[in-house]
Scaffold this motif. Structure first.
Motif, PDB file in Angstrom:
ATOM      1  N   TRP A   1       0.994  -1.344  -0.108  1.00 49.70           N
ATOM      2  CA  TRP A   1       0.119   0.100  -0.025  1.00 49.70           C
ATOM      3  C   TRP A   1       0.955   1.408  -0.014  1.00 49.70           C
ATOM      4  O   TRP A   1       2.171   1.130   0.521  1.00 49.70           O
ATOM      5  CB  TRP A   1      -0.923   0.199   1.222  1.00 49.70           C
ATOM      6  N   SER A   2       0.405   2.267  -0.372  1.00 53.17           N
ATOM      7  CA  SER A   2       1.003   3.818  -0.414  1.00 53.17           C
ATOM      8  C   SER A   2      -0.064   4.447   0.585  1.00 53.17           C
ATOM      9  O   SER A   2      -1.393   4.231   0.779  1.00 53.17           O
ATOM     10  CB  SER A   2       0.969   4.338  -1.737  1.00 53.17           C
ATOM     11  N   LEU A   3       0.634   5.472   1.245  1.00 48.01           N
ATOM     12  CA  LEU A   3      -0.393   6.052   2.179  1.00 48.01           C
ATOM     13  C   LEU A   3      -0.826   7.515   1.512  1.00 48.01           C
ATOM     14  O   LEU A   3      -1.574   8.000   2.131  1.00 48.01           O
ATOM     15  CB  LEU A   3       0.562   6.463   3.284  1.00 48.01           C
ATOM     16  N   LEU A   4      -0.712   7.407   0.293  1.00 48.21           N
ATOM     17  CA  LEU A   4      -1.172   8.718  -0.444  1.00 48.21           C
ATOM     18  C   LEU A   4      -2.201   8.283  -1.520  1.00 48.21           C
ATOM     19  O   LEU A   4      -1.964   7.360  -2.074  1.00 48.21           O
ATOM     20  CB  LEU A   4       0.017   9.346  -1.082  1.00 48.21           C
ATOM     21  N   PRO A   5      -2.990   9.020  -1.949  1.00 46.45           N
ATOM     22  CA  PRO A   5      -4.001   8.713  -2.851  1.00 46.45           C
ATOM     23  C   PRO A   5      -3.313   8.423  -4.230  1.00 46.45           C
ATOM     24  O   PRO A   5      -2.253   9.209  -4.365  1.00 46.45           O
ATOM     25  CB  PRO A   5      -4.985   9.725  -2.889  1.00 46.45           C
ATOM     26  N   SER A   6      -4.009   7.930  -5.337  1.00 46.58           N
ATOM     27  CA  SER A   6      -3.578   7.675  -6.439  1.00 46.58           C
ATOM     28  C   SER A   6      -3.091   8.947  -7.306  1.00 46.58           C
ATOM     29  O   SER A   6      -2.221   9.197  -8.046  1.00 46.58           O
ATOM     30  CB  SER A   6      -4.242   6.908  -7.594  1.00 46.58           C
ATOM     31  N   LYS A   7      -3.774  10.191  -7.095  1.00 43.25           N
ATOM     32  CA  LYS A   7      -3.651  11.379  -7.772  1.00 43.25           C
ATOM     33  C   LYS A   7      -2.233  11.988  -7.263  1.00 43.25           C
ATOM     34  O   LYS A   7      -1.519  12.816  -7.965  1.00 43.25           O
ATOM     35  CB  LYS A   7      -4.878  12.305  -7.559  1.00 43.25           C
ATOM     36  N   VAL A   8      -2.097  11.802  -5.793  1.00 53.87           N
ATOM     37  CA  VAL A   8      -0.851  12.470  -5.347  1.00 53.87           C
ATOM     38  C   VAL A   8       0.433  11.697  -5.846  1.00 53.87           C
ATOM     39  O   VAL A   8       1.336  12.311  -5.946  1.00 53.87           O
ATOM     40  CB  VAL A   8      -0.987  12.521  -3.573  1.00 53.87           C
TER      41      VAL A   8
END
Length: 741
Positions: free
Chosen positions: A205-212
Motif C-alpha cells: 500500500w501507499s499512504l497517499l491517494p493515486s492522484k498524489v
C-alpha cells in the motif's frame, strides 16, 4: 480465536456429512452484494499489544512512521463489514454469478473487473470503464450477471476506475476462487490432491491517494530506478505499508479471518498438505515470496494448471497468482512457527527494507488456544539478509545473475491437449512501450509500428449506443485489431528499465520466447533501444511453428526490462501468442463468441493512468455498434473479418450504468497534442523523434492554441506566449503613461 478449534471440527464434519448439499444441480446461483464505502480502519494500533519486532526492529519506526488508522475505500457485504480485503467470491464452474455493486463514494466512478475471467466472450461484463461500461456513480447500483465458464483456479477482483473521488487508499479488491463443478466448497478433485487450502492475499500500500502519487511521478520526486543484488531493476516508488489477509473454508462458505493485518498468523496441522493460493493484489510493487524452511511446489499459474515445479521462492507481480503445495512436516512440535516473507525487489544494500510479514504456525487441529496477538515472532530474524544465502531457486525471474533464476517459460501446462500441425495462418503484431522521464514524464504505447501515443480512454463506454466518435472518442485512443479466426502472435518490446506487468481482459496468452539484447550496448541511464530480434519473417515463423498448448499460459504477463546474464546486462522483451477464443476440431477453426472490445492495460496503477493501455478489438467490432430497426440486435459485415449472418451482437439496453450522469458529463476530456521534444537533451532516446503524441495537460502546454488550459480540478495554466504578450501590453501602458506624465 479460542473458539476456532470447535469451528474447524464443525467445518470438517459438515464437509463429510453434507457433500451433496454443495453439488445440487439446482443450486447454481451465487449472489453477492457489495457496497463501496469510505471507512476508517485500524493500522499501526493493530500491533499495540502484539509481541512482535514488526515496525520496531524492522522496518524501524524512524524509517516508516505509520498512522494509527487509515482511510480506505472498501467493500462492505453481509459477511464483511469493511476490511482491506473484500469478501472472497467462491463459485463453481457453470454457476451463475450475480454480483450487485452499490457505490457510496462521493464524486466517484466505479466498476468491478473479474481479473482473469473470459466471461464466455461477453465483453460487456468485463467492468472496463470507457470500453464496456460507463462508471457507476454515487448512489447507483449495478448487477453483474453471467455464467462462470472459467478454468478452476485462483482469480481476483478490483475496480477499474481511476476516479475514486476520496482521499483514501483503494481497497476495493479481493480474491475470486473458481471451484470444479460439484466440489464446492471442498478441495479440487484432481490427481494432485491436498488436504486443506488457504488464500493469502498480499497487498503493498501507499499512504497517499493515486492522484498524489501521480503528481509525485510527474515532478520526479521519487528518484531514479535502482538495481538490486540479483540484477532486478526496480523503480523507487515510496512504500507505505503491506498487509496479508488469509481466508479459509468454513461451514457453508468461506470466511476472511483478518482485516488487513500487518502481521497475519496462519495455523496449520502437522503431516498435512496445504494448497496456498498466493495473490498479489497491490498497486505497484512486485513481491518475492517464500516460507522459511519450506519448499514451494508450484502447481498453477494464473488459474492454469502446470506440471509441478519445486522452488524456494516466487516473484509475483501485481495481478499475478500462483497456487503452491506446502507439506507440513510430521516432526514439528505444537507452537513452532516460521516466517512467511513477501519482500519488495528493492536492493537491501542501498538501505531498502520493505516487505510484508506473516507467520506459519503449527497447531493441533489447525487452531490455537492463543490469540494471534499473543503469538511470538519466529526465531529467524524478521529482516531478510540476501548476502548470506546460498543459491536460491527463484521462479518468475528473467535475471541470470542469480544462478537459481527460473524464468516463467520453464513452466509447462498440465495435461493440456496438444494441437500439433494445423493449417491456420498466424497473424503477427507488435506492441512497443516507451517512457520519458520528468519533466516530460510520460508513458507511450505503439501498435504495429505506428506513432508512440500516450493512450487515453474517456469515461464514455465505446460499446454504448450513445457513444459518439466525434465527441466521445479521444484522438489518442490506441486500438489493436485482432483476427478471431487465427492465432495472433504479438511481439512485446519496451524501452523501460523496469518490468511491466500487463493484462488483457478476457484472454490468456501463451509465452513463446524471451530475448535478451545487450543493455550495456543498447541502453542509457534512462531508456533502452527497441530490439530487432524478431524483425525478420523467418524468426516470426519459428514462433508460429511452436505447437499450440505446449507452453505456459497466463492472463497477467510481465514484459521485463533490465537483467543480467553472465555479468553482461540485458534488455528483455517477450513474444506471446494470443488466441482469441477459437477452438480446433480436426484442424478446422471455429469462430468463437469473444468478438468485441477488450481493455489491455498495465497492472501498475501509474502505468494504466499515464498511457500504457489500449483497446483490443477482436473481429473488427464496430464503434459505435450499428443499430438495426428493433434496437436490440446488431448485425454487421466487416470486410476482412466477416461476421456469420446468424450472429448478432446483443448489447444491454437497460440496467447498465448511465453514460449521461452528472459525474460522467462533468469529466473533462484530456488534451491531445504532439509531444514537445528537447533535442538538446544529452540522453534523449532515438524514439523521441518528434512524432510522439501526448495526452496530458503538463505535456500539451507548448502546442495549445488557447491562451490557457483548464485542468480537471479547476486549475488554470497560461501559456508562455500569453504571458509574453501580457508583459508587453503592460510595458507599453507604462511607457505611454510615462510619456504623457
Amino acid at each position: 480465536m479460542l473458539a476456532l478449534p470447535l469451528l474447524v471440527i464443525l467445518h470438517t464434519l459438515l464437509l463429510v456429512l453434507l457433500p451433496e448439499a454443495f453439488s445440487n444441480e439446482e443450486e447454481t446461483l451465487r449472489s453477492y452484494g457489495f457496497h463501496a464505502r469510505p471507512t476508517v480502519l485500524p493500522l499501526l494500533n493493530q500491533l499495540q499489544f502484539t509481541r512482535t519486532q514488526l515496525y520496531d526492529v524492522w522496518p524501524k519506526r524512524s524509517d516508516q512512521i505509520l498512522p494509527q488508522t487509515i482511510n480506505a475505500a472498501v467493500v462492505h457485504s453481509e459477511s464483511n463489514n469493511g476490511t482491506l480485503m473484500g469478501e472472497p467470491i467462491h463459485v463453481q464452474v457453470g454457476d451463475r454469478l450475480r454480483l450487485k455493486l452499490t457505490n457510496h463514494l462521493s464524486y466517484s466512478g466505479l466498476s468491478i473487473h473479474m481479473h482473469g475471467f473470459g466471461f464466455g466472450g461477453d465483453f460487456v461484463h468485463a467492468g472496463a470503464i470507457g470500453v464496456s461500461q460507463c462508471p457507476l456513480t454515487e448512489g447507483d447500483s449495478f448487477t453483474y450477471d453471467f455464467v462462470v465458464n472459467e478454468m478452476p483456479g485462483t482469480y481476483w477482483y478490483h475496480t477499474q476506475s481511476e476516479h475514486l473521488g476520496v482521499d483514501a487508499v483503494d481497497a476495493i479488491r479481493g480474491p475470486v476462487i473458481v471451484h470444479p463443478h460439484g466440489s464446492f466448497p471442498q478441495v479440487d478433485n484432481s490427481p494432485l490432491s491436498y488436504d486443506y487450502e488457504r488464500i493469502l492475499f498480499f497487498q503493498a500500500w501507499s499512504l497517499l491517494p493515486s492522484k498524489v502519487r501521480y503528481a509525485q511521478q510527474i515532478s520526479n520526486s521519487n528518484g531514479p530506478v535502482v538495481k538490486n543484488e540479483d540484477g532486478f531493476v526496480v523503480s523507487s516508488v515510496p512504500w507505505g505499508f503491506g498487509t496479508c489477509n488469509v481466508s479459509l473454508p468454513f461451514l457453508f462458505g468461506w470466511m476472511a479471518l483478518s482485516i488487513g493485518k500487518l502481521r497475519e498468523v496462519i495455523h496449520v496441522t502437522r503431516n498435512k498438505r496445504y494448497k496456498f493460493r498466493f495473490i498479489n493484489g497491490g498497486a505497484h510493487h512486485a513481491l518475492r515470496i517464500r516460507i522459511d524452511n519450506f519448499p514451494l511446489n508450484v502447481v498453477a499459474a494464473d488459474a492454469e494448471a502446470v506440471e509441478a515445479r519445486t522452488v524456494d521462492e516466487l516473484v509475483i507481480h501485481v495481478g499475478e497468482r500462483f497456487d503452491v503445495f506446502v507439506d507440513i512436516y510430521d516432526d514439528l512440535f505444537d507452537g513452532e512457527s516460521f516466517w512467511i516473507r513477501a519482500d519488495s525487489l528493492e536492493p537491501i544494500s542501498q538501505g531498502f527494507t520493505n516487505g510484508i510479514r506473516a507467520i506459519l504456525r503449527v497447531s493441533e487441529n489447525g487452531a490455537s488456544t492463543k490469540r494471534d496477538s499473543d503469538v511470538e515472532d519466529p526465531l529467524g530474524h524478521i529482516q531478510r539478509n540476501r548476502k548470506v544465502e546460498n543459491v536460491v531457486k527463484t521462479l518468475n525471474c528473467n535475471h541470470a545473475k542469480n544462478a537459481g533464476c527460473i524464468p516463467i517459460t520453464e513452466l509447462r501446462p498440465l495435461n493440456n491437449s496438444v494441437v500439433g500441425e494445423h493449417d491456420l495462418q498466424s497473424e503477427f503484431h507488435s506492441v512497443d512501450f516507451h517512457f520519458r522521464p520528468a519533466p516530460q514524464y510520460s508513458h507511450f504505447v505503439r501498435i504495429d509500428g505506428s506513432h508512440f501515443t500516450q493512450s487515453e480512454i474517456t469515461s464514455i463506454a465505446m460499446g454504448s449506443r450513445s457513444f459518439d466518435k466525434i465527441s466521445d472518442l479521444h484522438p489518442h485512443t490506441v486500438m489493436l485489431q485482432l483476427s478471431r479466426s487465427s492465432p495472433n502472435i504479438i511481439v512485446w518490446r519496451t524501452t523501460l528499465l523496469i518490468d511491466i506487468p500487463f493484462h488483457i481482459h478476457g484472454h490468456k496468452v501463451e509465452i513463446l520466447d524471451i530475448a535478451y539484447p545487450s543493455l550495456r550496448r543498447d541502453c542509457t541511464l534512462q531508456a533502452c533501444k527497441l530490439s530487432n530480434e524478431y524483425s525478420t519473417s523467418s524468426r516470426l515463423q519459428e514462433l508460429a511453428k511452436i505447437p499450440l498448448n505446449t507452453v505456459v499460459k497466463k492472463d497477467t504477463f510481465v514484459v521485463p526490462a533490465g537483467g543480467n546474464t553472465h555479468s553482461v546486462e540485458k534488455e528483455v522483451y517477450f513474444s506471446k501468442r494470443l488466441t482469441t477464443g477459437f477452438t480446433i476440431i480436426e484442424q478446422a477453426p471455429l469462430i468463437a463468441n469473444n468478438r468485441g472490445l477488450w481493455l489491455a492495460a498495465g497492472q501498475m496503477d501509474v502505468h494504466s493512468e499515464d498511457g500504457i493501455s489500449f483497446v483490443v478489438n477482436v473481429g473488427a467490432y464496430p464503434v459505435p455498434p450499428d443499430e438495426n430497426e428493433d434496437g436490440i440486435s446488431f448485425v454487421v459485415n466487416v470486410g476482412a473479418y466477416p461476421v456469420p449472418p446468424d450472429e448478432k451482437l446483443l448489447l444491454p439496453i437497460q440496467g447498465f450504468p448511465s453514460c449521461s450522469s452528472k459525474f460522467v458529463t462533468s469529466m473533462q476530456k484530456k488534451p491531445a497534442c504532439k509531444c514537445y521534444v528537447d533535442r538538446d537533451a544529452p540522453l534523449r532516446s532515438e524514439e523521441d523523434d518528434g512524432t510522439s503524441l501526448c495526452s496530458r495537460p503538463h505535456l500539451c502546454m507548448n502546442s495549445m492554441n488557447l491562451e490557457s488550459f483548464k485542468y480537471d480540478r479547476g486549475f488554470y495554466i497560461q501559456s508562455v506566449l500569453w504571458n509574453t504578450l501580457l508583459f508587453l501590453w503592460l510595458f507599453s501602458l507604462l511607457w505611454l503613461f510615462g510619456i504623457s506624465f
